[in-house]
Design an enzyme around this catalytic site. Structure first.
Site, PDB file in Angstrom:
ATOM      1  N   ARG A 183       0.831  -1.207   0.039  1.00  0.00           N
ATOM      2  CA  ARG A 183      -0.040  -0.166  -0.095  1.00  0.00           C
ATOM      3  C   ARG A 183       0.901   1.169   0.058  1.00  0.00           C
ATOM      4  O   ARG A 183       1.427   1.388   1.006  1.00  0.00           O
ATOM      5  CB  ARG A 183      -0.828  -0.164   1.343  1.00  0.00           C
TER       6      ARG A 183
ATOM      7  N   HIS B 294      -3.562   4.402   4.696  1.00  0.00           N
ATOM      8  CA  HIS B 294      -4.597   3.388   4.856  1.00  0.00           C
ATOM      9  C   HIS B 294      -5.773   3.980   4.245  1.00  0.00           C
ATOM     10  O   HIS B 294      -6.504   3.377   3.521  1.00  0.00           O
ATOM     11  CB  HIS B 294      -4.566   3.112   6.504  1.00  0.00           C
TER      12      HIS B 294
ATOM     13  N   TYR C 281       4.156   5.193  11.806  1.00  0.00           N
ATOM     14  CA  TYR C 281       4.292   3.648  11.918  1.00  0.00           C
ATOM     15  C   TYR C 281       5.668   2.986  10.776  1.00  0.00           C
ATOM     16  O   TYR C 281       5.723   1.835  10.870  1.00  0.00           O
ATOM     17  CB  TYR C 281       3.292   2.964  12.143  1.00  0.00           C
TER      18      TYR C 281
HETATM   19  C1  LIG Z   1     -14.038  -6.250  12.112  1.00  0.00           C
HETATM   20  C2  LIG Z   1     -13.123  -5.255  11.937  1.00  0.00           C
HETATM   21  N1  LIG Z   1     -12.307  -4.572  12.704  1.00  0.00           N
HETATM   22  C3  LIG Z   1     -11.757  -3.562  12.574  1.00  0.00           C
HETATM   23  C4  LIG Z   1     -11.838  -2.884  11.660  1.00  0.00           C
HETATM   24  C5  LIG Z   1     -11.283  -1.316  11.518  1.00  0.00           C
HETATM   25  N2  LIG Z   1     -10.263  -1.541  10.373  1.00  0.00           N
HETATM   26  C6  LIG Z   1     -10.333  -1.111   9.077  1.00  0.00           C
HETATM   27  S1  LIG Z   1      -9.457  -1.257   7.957  1.00  0.00           S
HETATM   28  C7  LIG Z   1      -8.389  -2.275   9.160  1.00  0.00           C
HETATM   29  C8  LIG Z   1      -6.994  -2.822   8.581  1.00  0.00           C
HETATM   30  C9  LIG Z   1      -7.546  -3.514   7.488  1.00  0.00           C
HETATM   31  O1  LIG Z   1      -6.001  -4.254   7.106  1.00  0.00           O
HETATM   32  P1  LIG Z   1      -5.840  -5.491   5.960  1.00  0.00           P
HETATM   33  O2  LIG Z   1      -7.187  -6.258   6.268  1.00  0.00           O
HETATM   34  O3  LIG Z   1      -4.566  -5.703   5.688  1.00  0.00           O
HETATM   35  O4  LIG Z   1      -6.512  -4.450   4.657  1.00  0.00           O
HETATM   36  P2  LIG Z   1      -5.977  -3.290   3.973  1.00  0.00           P
HETATM   37  O5  LIG Z   1      -6.531  -2.256   4.821  1.00  0.00           O
HETATM   38  O6  LIG Z   1      -4.556  -3.266   4.216  1.00  0.00           O
HETATM   39  O7  LIG Z   1      -6.349  -3.254   2.486  1.00  0.00           O
HETATM   40  C10 LIG Z   1      -9.019  -2.124  10.256  1.00  0.00           C
HETATM   41  C11 LIG Z   1      -8.430  -2.495  11.741  1.00  0.00           C
HETATM   42  C12 LIG Z   1     -12.987  -3.263  10.581  1.00  0.00           C
HETATM   43  N3  LIG Z   1     -13.226  -2.460   9.644  1.00  0.00           N
HETATM   44  N4  LIG Z   1     -13.819  -4.114  10.761  1.00  0.00           N
END
Ligand SMILES: Cc1ncc(C[n+]2csc(CCOP(=O)(O)OP(=O)(O)O)c2C)c(N)n1
Ligand SMILES: [Mg+2]
Lengths: 326, 412
Positions: free
Chosen positions: B294, B298, B307
């Site tokens: 990425r 985020h 971070y």
């Molecule tokens: C069940 C749940 N817990 C927490 C969140 C908050 N949250 C949104 S995105 C994220 C990180 C997701 O990381 P990843 O799965 O690697 O996907 P990326 O954003 O890197 O595409 C978090 C903790 C959420 N949306 N859903």
């Protein structure tokens, strides 16, 4: 008219649904070869095949989640949760996904999933097998929640849930699974609408609203009250979401007193919702505050004391006494 | 399906390629964490494998189309990020850096397939014919989508991480049943489709991914688990999610897992096609780990400098998927300056359209939200809607009174 237990009536309802619509599938833990831990799905796998009566892996979120996916593909899955206390691994899927997909898609998608959950106490069981979590689901828009109290309703509600375009949770009163009753398999009669409450006994002095496993208790309490010269009307709520407030309010306008009884804890429960609606819509008809009878604000207690926890005839009579003492 | 989807038609996967990927997956299962890669960081092509031969045989037109998609979605992403900065979107989730993983996998799907995205799969949306402006509705706070999932075979975004993954498996179980029933009726089921479930390295830790993989393996469901390991879950690095390469987890469930260079569109395309072909052939699920990065924040609400090190960011910029593919197309003489200029102009036009679209969206009303809480009539919703209308109507009086006051004031 055949007489059958509630368990058999649900079984018959499932069989009728499976036979009538190829898209109906059953899924759950031990529901196939074993026929379910309460034998509610007995014989259905051998009749309709393992492709339609599916012994799933042991994973409630997976059961609900894949049921949602199947419904998106045009199926009508009926998911069984083995016991009330074990629905929580699937809670996320039910509340954040199943309940919302129709609205999120602005009506483009429907998710006609039925979830069957045996619920309630009184069977002397170990932890997590005696709970009544219906209010947690009733608070979630997008779900419909019904609960039969007798075999005829069990037969029809099962099919009505499956036929609904909305997700429906059927809370099955497990301690009444063996309660027998007549089932008219030809004609639902007054049970044609699963979301309507039924006045089971007419009365003029007070109303008792109950649902599921407490309906026979409420009827017995009314019988006992009659011996004291009190005429008590008994309503079987049948649907917990939506609630048929019209029927409840019409009754309260007549009797002026209301007791609501359920096994679930009173705090934050269905009884409170009914009490507040009645006070909003029928305040001037009330001779007394609405009184709730239910479980205490504690984890469901150990089996040896559950008879002191569960509302029984005396608890309902005591509540009626309070209502009459105003 | 109502919409003609811009999928690329490639010849069937040759047997040798199939075997090569099977061998790769097998090797992976044995613990070798080899990455499937065809383009190196400078756009150099690693010849000498069947996989390479098969990709070499691809039609130049399709290769250019792939590049076009990648460049277009990058341009769109830049515009959406800017729109958020300018207050036109409440949030944006940038996909920058993941174009190859998304376009490569999306283009490997067929119109009859159904894809379950998370929330960053704008590139996949493009390959499924989703009108990109519709993505903006969600991030402007107008709706939870805007496209028709049934028309595009592209499900709504899901913000509860991993919750869509069991849906994908269930959908795939439905496909299996459709096919079995057609056969039982003596009909040719044709190709009823396969399913792709997209999720991230962070989401891979969710129980729903585990349960989904168990179900998919047990029922041999035609589903491809496509994990974009972009190294970060907001601020948490991928090592916190898994102590082994993620694709290795597939072994524990009993199906193949492959790690592909997620910044190499050709490799992603080939591996996804192989996994989908395998699923269609009734061989069950595959886990693809697209190893990518990425490049941006985020979301527009995030500050990655808190971070991660800029050295790391720089290293990954050198592996950029779009410039890597451009270098390849130039080196091979597949595309020239005129082509790239044309794509850049088309990207600008797309961006301008997004900007225009966003202002033309009709504002929603709360009244709309009452409409689809349930599919069938519901007394409580009806009652609350009636109350809401009456309440709002009360303000209409006030507003016209205020308007009248103002008019008077103006007249004074
Ligand atoms: C069940 C749940 N817990 C927490 C969140 C908050 N949250 C949104 S995105 C994220 C990180 C997701 O990381 P990843 O799965 O690697 O996907 P990326 O954003 O890197 O595409 C978090 C903790 C959420 N949306 N859903
Ligand atoms: Mg990530």
């Amino acid at each position: 008219m055949p007489t059958m237990t509630i368990a058999k009536a649900i079984n018959a309802g499932l069989r009728t649904a499976l036979a009538g619509d190829e898209s109906v599938l059953l899924m759950g833990e031990d529901i196939g070869t074993l026929g379910g831990v309460y034998r509610v799905t007995e014989g259905l796998k051998s009749e309709f095949g393992g492709d339609r009566v599916i012994d799933s892996p042991l994973a409630e979120s997976g059961i609900i989640g894949t049921s949602i996916g199947l419904s998106l593909r045009g199926y009508r899955p009926v998911a069984e949760i083995q016991f009330d206390g074990f629905v929580f691994p699937g809670f996320n899927q039910i509340t954040t996904q199943l309940a919302k997909l129709h609205a999120r898609s602005k009506g483009q998608l429907t998710v006609p999933v039925t979830i069957r959950i045996p619920y309630g106490g009184g069977i002397g069981s170990v932890e997590h097998h005696s709970e009544s979590p219906e209010a947690l689901f009733a608070h979630t828009a997008g779900l419909r929640i019904i609960t039969p109290s007798n075999a005829h309703d069990a037969y029809w509600m099962t099919q009505q849930a499956i036929a609904s375009e909305d997700p429906v949770i059927v809370f099955e009163p497990k301690r009444r699974y063996w309660l027998k009753g007549e089932v008219d398999t030809e004609d639902p009669g007054t049970s044609a609408d699963p979301f309507r409450a039924h006045v089971l006994r007419e009365g003029t002095d007070a109303t008792v609203v109950a649902y599921g496993p407490l309906v026979p208790v409420a009827l017995a309490a009314a019988e006992a009250a009659a011996e004291d010269g009190r005429s008590v009307e008994v309503i079987d709520l049948r649907s917990i979401s939506p609630i048929d407030f019209d029927t409840v309010i019409a009754s309260v306008e007549k009797t002026g007193r209301l007791v609501v009884a359920h096994e679930a804890p009173t705090f934050g429960g269905i009884g409170g919702e009914i009490a507040s609606r009645v006070s909003e819509r029928a305040f001037l008809s009330l001779e007394a505050p609405v009184i709730r009878v239910g479980g205490f604000h504690m984890p469901y207690p150990v089996a040896k004391v559950e008879e002191h926890y569960l509302p029984d005839i005396d608890r309902i009579l005591e509540a009626l006494d309070r209502a009459f003492s105003y | 399906m109502g919409v003609e989807l811009p999928t690329t038609e490639f010849s069937d996967i040759p047997d040798e390629l199939w075997l090569e990927l099977e061998a790769h997956a097998h090797e992976a299962a044995e613990g070798h964490s080899a990455v499937v890669r065809l383009l190196d960081e400078k756009g150099g092509f690693a010849a000498g494998s069947k996989l390479a031969d098969a990709v070499r045989a691809l039609n130049p037109e399709d290769l250019r189309a792939m590049y076009r998609d990648m460049a277009m979605i990058r341009r769109f992403d830049i515009e959406a990020t800017a729109l958020q900065r300018q207050g036109q979107l409440s949030l944006w989730v940038p996909l920058r850096g993941q174009e190859a993983a998304q376009i490569g996998s999306g283009r490997a799907t067929q119109p009859q397939d159904y894809l379950f995205p998370t929330y960053r799969e704008h590139g996949v949306a493009l390959t499924r014919g989703v009108e990109l402006g519709e993505l903006l509705r969600l991030f402007r706070g107008l709706s939870n989508g805007g496209w028709d999932p049934r028309e595009t075979g592209f499900h709504l975004y899901t913000l509860v991480l991993a919750a869509q993954v069991p849906h994908a498996v269930g959908y795939a179980m439905g496909i299996q049943r459709d096919a079995a029933r057609a056969e039982a009726r003596g009909e040719d089921p044709g190709d009823p489709g396969a399913v792709v479930a997209y999720f991230g390295d962070g989401a891979s830790s969710e129980g729903d991914v585990h349960e989904s993989m168990v179900f998919a393996a047990s029922f041999k469901a035609p589903v491809v688990f496509f994990c974009q390991n972009n190294q970060w879950a907001i601020s948490v690095p991928a090592e916190v999610q898994s102590r082994i390469p993620l694709f290795n987890r597939a072994k524990g469930y009993g199906f193949p897992g492959v790690r592909v260079d997620g910044n190499d569109v050709l490799a992603v395309y080939a591996v996804t096609q192989w996994a989908l072909a395998r699923a269609r052939a009734g061989k069950g699920p595959v886990l693809i780990e697209a190893y990518t990065y990425r490049q941006g924040a985020h979301t527009t609400a995030d500050d990655p400098t808190k971070y991660r090190l800029s050295d790391e960011e720089r290293m990954w910029l050198e592996r950029d998927p779009v410039s890597r593919f451009e270098a390849y197309l130039r080196a091979e003489g597949i595309a020239d300056d005129a082509f790239f200029a044309d794509v850049a102009a088309a990207g600008d036009a797309l961006a301008a359209k997004a900007r225009a679209d966003i202002l033309s969206f009709e504002a929603p009303s709360l009244e709309d939200a009452f409409a689809n809480v349930y599919a069938e009539p519901h007394p409580l919703v009806a009652e609350e809607l009636a109350w809401h209308r009456e309440y709002e109507a009360g303000f209409a009086d006030t507003e016209s009174a205020v308007d009248a006051d103002r008019a008077q004031e103006g007249g004074r």
